[in-house]
Design an enzyme around this catalytic site. Structure first.
Site, PDB file in Angstrom:
ATOM      1  N   HIS A   1       0.863  -1.187   0.000  1.00 27.14           N
ATOM      2  CA  HIS A   1       0.000   0.000   0.000  1.00 27.14           C
ATOM      3  C   HIS A   1       0.900   1.238   0.000  1.00 27.14           C
ATOM      4  CE1 HIS A   1      -3.714  -2.287   0.919  1.00 27.14           C
ATOM      5  NE2 HIS A   1      -2.878  -3.090   1.545  1.00 27.14           N
ATOM      6  N   LEU A   2       0.872   1.978  -1.099  1.00 22.76           N
ATOM      7  CA  LEU A   2       1.707   3.175  -1.215  1.00 22.76           C
ATOM      8  C   LEU A   2       0.984   4.448  -0.776  1.00 22.76           C
ATOM      9  CD1 LEU A   2       3.601   2.485  -4.579  1.00 22.76           C
ATOM     10  CD2 LEU A   2       4.425   2.172  -2.231  1.00 22.76           C
ATOM     11  N   ARG A   3      -0.342   4.347  -0.536  1.00 21.56           N
ATOM     12  CA  ARG A   3      -1.147   5.470  -0.016  1.00 21.56           C
ATOM     13  C   ARG A   3      -1.192   6.682  -0.945  1.00 21.56           C
ATOM     14  NH1 ARG A   3      -3.499   2.022   3.251  1.00 21.56           N
ATOM     15  NH2 ARG A   3      -2.429   1.580   5.217  1.00 21.56           N
TER      16      ARG A   3
ATOM     17  N   ASP B   1      -8.831  -4.956  -2.265  1.00 26.73           N
ATOM     18  CA  ASP B   1      -8.104  -5.145  -1.015  1.00 26.73           C
ATOM     19  C   ASP B   1      -8.290  -3.967  -0.065  1.00 26.73           C
ATOM     20  OD1 ASP B   1      -6.069  -6.907   0.400  1.00 26.73           O
ATOM     21  OD2 ASP B   1      -5.158  -4.933   0.555  1.00 26.73           O
TER      22      ASP B   1
ATOM     23  N   HIS C   1      -9.190 -10.259  -0.934  1.00 28.30           N
ATOM     24  CA  HIS C   1      -9.101  -9.975   0.495  1.00 28.30           C
ATOM     25  C   HIS C   1     -10.233 -10.772   1.150  1.00 28.30           C
ATOM     26  CE1 HIS C   1      -8.674  -7.093   4.012  1.00 28.30           C
ATOM     27  NE2 HIS C   1      -9.882  -7.591   4.228  1.00 28.30           N
TER      28      HIS C   1
ATOM     29  N   HIS D   1      -2.818 -12.483   1.833  1.00 29.77           N
ATOM     30  CA  HIS D   1      -2.427 -12.533   3.255  1.00 29.77           C
ATOM     31  C   HIS D   1      -3.076 -13.665   4.071  1.00 29.77           C
ATOM     32  CE1 HIS D   1      -6.056 -10.099   3.241  1.00 29.77           C
ATOM     33  NE2 HIS D   1      -5.413  -8.984   2.902  1.00 29.77           N
TER      34      HIS D   1
ATOM     35  N   ASP E   1       2.332  -6.807   2.684  1.00 30.67           N
ATOM     36  CA  ASP E   1       1.124  -6.030   2.969  1.00 30.67           C
ATOM     37  C   ASP E   1       1.518  -4.713   3.649  1.00 30.67           C
ATOM     38  OD1 ASP E   1      -1.506  -5.231   3.096  1.00 30.67           O
ATOM     39  OD2 ASP E   1      -2.162  -6.802   4.481  1.00 30.67           O
TER      40      ASP E   1
ATOM     41  N   HIS F   1       0.948   3.833   8.424  1.00 32.06           N
ATOM     42  CA  HIS F   1       0.046   4.726   9.163  1.00 32.06           C
ATOM     43  C   HIS F   1       0.898   5.629  10.048  1.00 32.06           C
ATOM     44  CE1 HIS F   1      -3.663   2.753   7.973  1.00 32.06           C
ATOM     45  NE2 HIS F   1      -3.179   1.583   8.336  1.00 32.06           N
TER      46      HIS F   1
END
Length: 422
Positions: free
Chosen positions: A62-64, A151, A178, A231, A304, A308
Site C-alpha cells: 500500500h503506497l497510499r 483489497d 481480500h 495474506h 502487505d 500509518h
C-alpha cells in the site's frame, strides 16, 4: 555506468544456479556472469561474503498515493522497497480516490518514473471498492494494471465476485481476494481468542477468513478461472488452499513475515503497531503457515506494507490496521526460515522473486545474462536491530521494532543503477 560484482554468492532459482560468480552490469542489464571477469571502466564492488539475489517482488503493498501521502507516497514507498532489496512493488487500489479508473493508474505510473523500484498498479474489482458495480477491466489493463482487487475490504456478494473473476480473467488480469466476512468481524480488532478475552476487546473470528477463502475457491472451481488469496493467516485457510490445489483448482496465495514470525501474544502490550488485518493469530496458526510454505501450499511471501502515522496508531482500540514491512521482509524471512533450516535460499528466491512475477506476468526475477539488472545484495549473516525511526518509509509502524534479525541488504540495483547502499 558499469558495475562489476566480484566474488558474490549468487542464488538464482529461475536459472537453477547457486554458487560463487562475478556479475557484470552494463547498459541496465546483466551483461556477463562467470569467474574472474574484468571490465574496463567498471566500478568494482567486492561481494566476498555477500549473497547476490534477483531483486525481490512484493506483490502486496500500500503506497497510499494518491490521497494519503502524509502516510506514504510512491517515492518514499519505493525508497523503503530499495532498502529492503525489493525492486518491484505491486500497489493496492484502496487509495483516495480508489484506483478504479485509467486516470488514477496513469497518475501512479507517471509518479513512479523517478522511483527506486518498478511499480505495478492493481485496479479495483468494483467501482470505489463499494461492491456494487464492476470496473472496466479492459481499460484498467490498457492503463497498466497487472491485477484487480478490492483489497482493504472484501467483495461481499458471491455473485459480484464471480462476475469480477470472469471479467478480469477475460481481460488478462489476475484477481487478488481480500478474504474477510465483515458481518463475522462485526467490529473485532484482534484475533478472537485467549488474548482478546484477556484484554477485554472484541475479537476477529478466523471464520471470517476461512469462509470467504472457501467461497473464492468454490467460484474458481465452478468457473475455471484463477484466484489469488491475499495474506493467508489461519491454519484453516492454509488447509483449504492445500486441498483445492490437490484437485486442480486454479489458486495461488501469499502470506507475510509477521504471520510466520509473531503471534497474538504481542497484542498484550496494547500497542496498535501489532494490529493488522488479518490479525496476528495463535502459535498453531504460525506453525501451520510455516508448514504451508514448506510444502508449497503458499506461493509467495509479501509484506502487505501498510503505512500509518504515529497519530493514527496512537489509540490501541481505534487505530487503523496495518504495519510497514518493505525494509524488514527479507531479514525476517532469512531469520525465521533460512537460519532455522526451514527453507533454502533457493526456496526463498522462489517465494519472494520468482512466484509473484509468474502469477502476475511481470518480467524479471532472474540473474541470467540479458535480464534487467534488478539485483539485491545482502549479508545474510549480519545481525541488526530494527529501529523504526531509521526506516525509509514516512511511517514507522513496524511490528518488528526492537527485534534483532540476521540478514541485511547492503546494495540494491534497479535497471543497472545503484538505488540503495547500506
Amino acid at each position: 555506468m558499469k558495475f562489476l560484482l566480484k566474488n558474490g554468492y549468487a542464488v538464482d532459482y529461475a536459472d537453477d544456479f547457486e554458487g560463487k560468480t562475478d556479475i557484470l552490469i552494463e547498459d541496465g542489464i546483466i551483461a556477463a556472469k562467470g569467474e574472474n571477469l574484468s571490465a574496463e571502466g567498471a566500478e568494482v564492488i567486492d561481494c566476498e561474503g555477500l549473497t547476490v539475489l534477483p531483486g525481490l517482488c512484493d506483490m502486496h503493498v500500500h503506497l497510499r498515493d494518491p490521497g494519503q501521502t502524509y502516510k506514504e507516497d510512491v517515492i518514499t514507498g519505493c525508497a523503503a522497497a530499495a532498502a529492503g532489496g525489493v525492486t518491484a512493488v505491486v500497489c493496492m487500489p484502496n487509495t483516495v480516490p480508489a484506483a478504479d479508473t485509467p486516470e488514477v493508474i496513469e497518475y501512479i505510473l507517471d509518479k513512479a518514473k523517478s522511483a527506486s523500484a518498478k511499480v505495478y498498479p492493481v485496479g479495483c474489482i468494483t467501482k470505489g471498492l463499494k461492491g456494487e458495480e464492476l470496473c472496466d477491466y479492459n481499460a484498467l489493463k490498457a492503463a497498466g494494471c497487472v491485477a484487480v482487487s478490492d483489497d482493504g475490504r472484501p467483495v461481499e456478494a458471491a455473485a459480484m465476485m464471480e462476475s469480477g473473476m470472469k471479467g478480469a480473467d477475460a481481460a488478462g488480469l489476475a484477481v487478488i481476494s481480500h478474504c474477510e466476512d465483515l458481518k463475522v468481524i462485526n467490529g473485532g480488532i484482534i484475533n478472537d481468542g485467549e488474548v482478546s478475552r484477556q484484554l477485554g476487546v472484541k475479537g476477529m473470528s478466523r471464520l471470517s477468513e476461512d469462509t470467504v477463502t472457501a467461497r473464492e475457491l468454490a467460484i474458481s472451481r465452478v468457473c475455471g478461472v484463477p484466484i489469488h488469496i491475499a495474506h493467508v493467516s489461519t491454519e484453516g485457510s492454509a488447509d483449504l488452499i492445500r486441498a483445492a490445489k490437490s484437485v486442480g483448482i486454479k489458486c495461488t496465495c501469499e502470506t507475510g513475515p509477521h504471520y510466520f514470525t509473531l503471534t497474538d501474544e504481542k497484542l498484550l502490550s496494547r500497542d496498535a503497531d501489532y494490529r493488522m488485518n488479518p490479525p496476528l493469530r495463535t502459535e498453531a496458526d504460525r506453525q501451520a503457515i510455516i508448514n504451508a510454505l514448506v510444502d508449497g501450499t503458499i506461493d509467495c511471501i509479501i509484506t502487505d506494507h501498510a503505512p500509518h502515522s504515529a497519530e493514527d496508531k496512537a489509540d490501541f482500540e481505534k487505530a487503523p490496521n496495518g504495519v510497514v514491512g518493505l525494509e524488514t521482509s527479507l531479514a525476517a524471512t532469512l531469520t525465521e526460515l533460512y537460519h532455522k533450516n526451514v527453507l533454502t535460499l533457493k526456496d526463498i528466491v522462489k517465494l519472494m522473486c520468482v512466484n509473484p512475477r509468474k502469477i502476475l506476468g511481470i518480467p524479471g526475477g532472474s540473474l541470467r545474462v540479458g535480464e534487467p539488472a534488478d539485483i539485491a545484495i545482502a549479508d545474510i549473516n549480519e545481525q541488526w536491530t530494527v529501529d523504526p525511526v531509521k526506516l525509509h518509509s514516512k511511517s514507522h509502524n513496524s511490528c518488528f521494532k526492537g527485534m534483532t534479525f540476521k540478514g541485511k541488504v547492503k546494495y540494491t540495483f534497479l535497471d543497472g543503477k545503484s538505488v540503495y547502499k547500506d
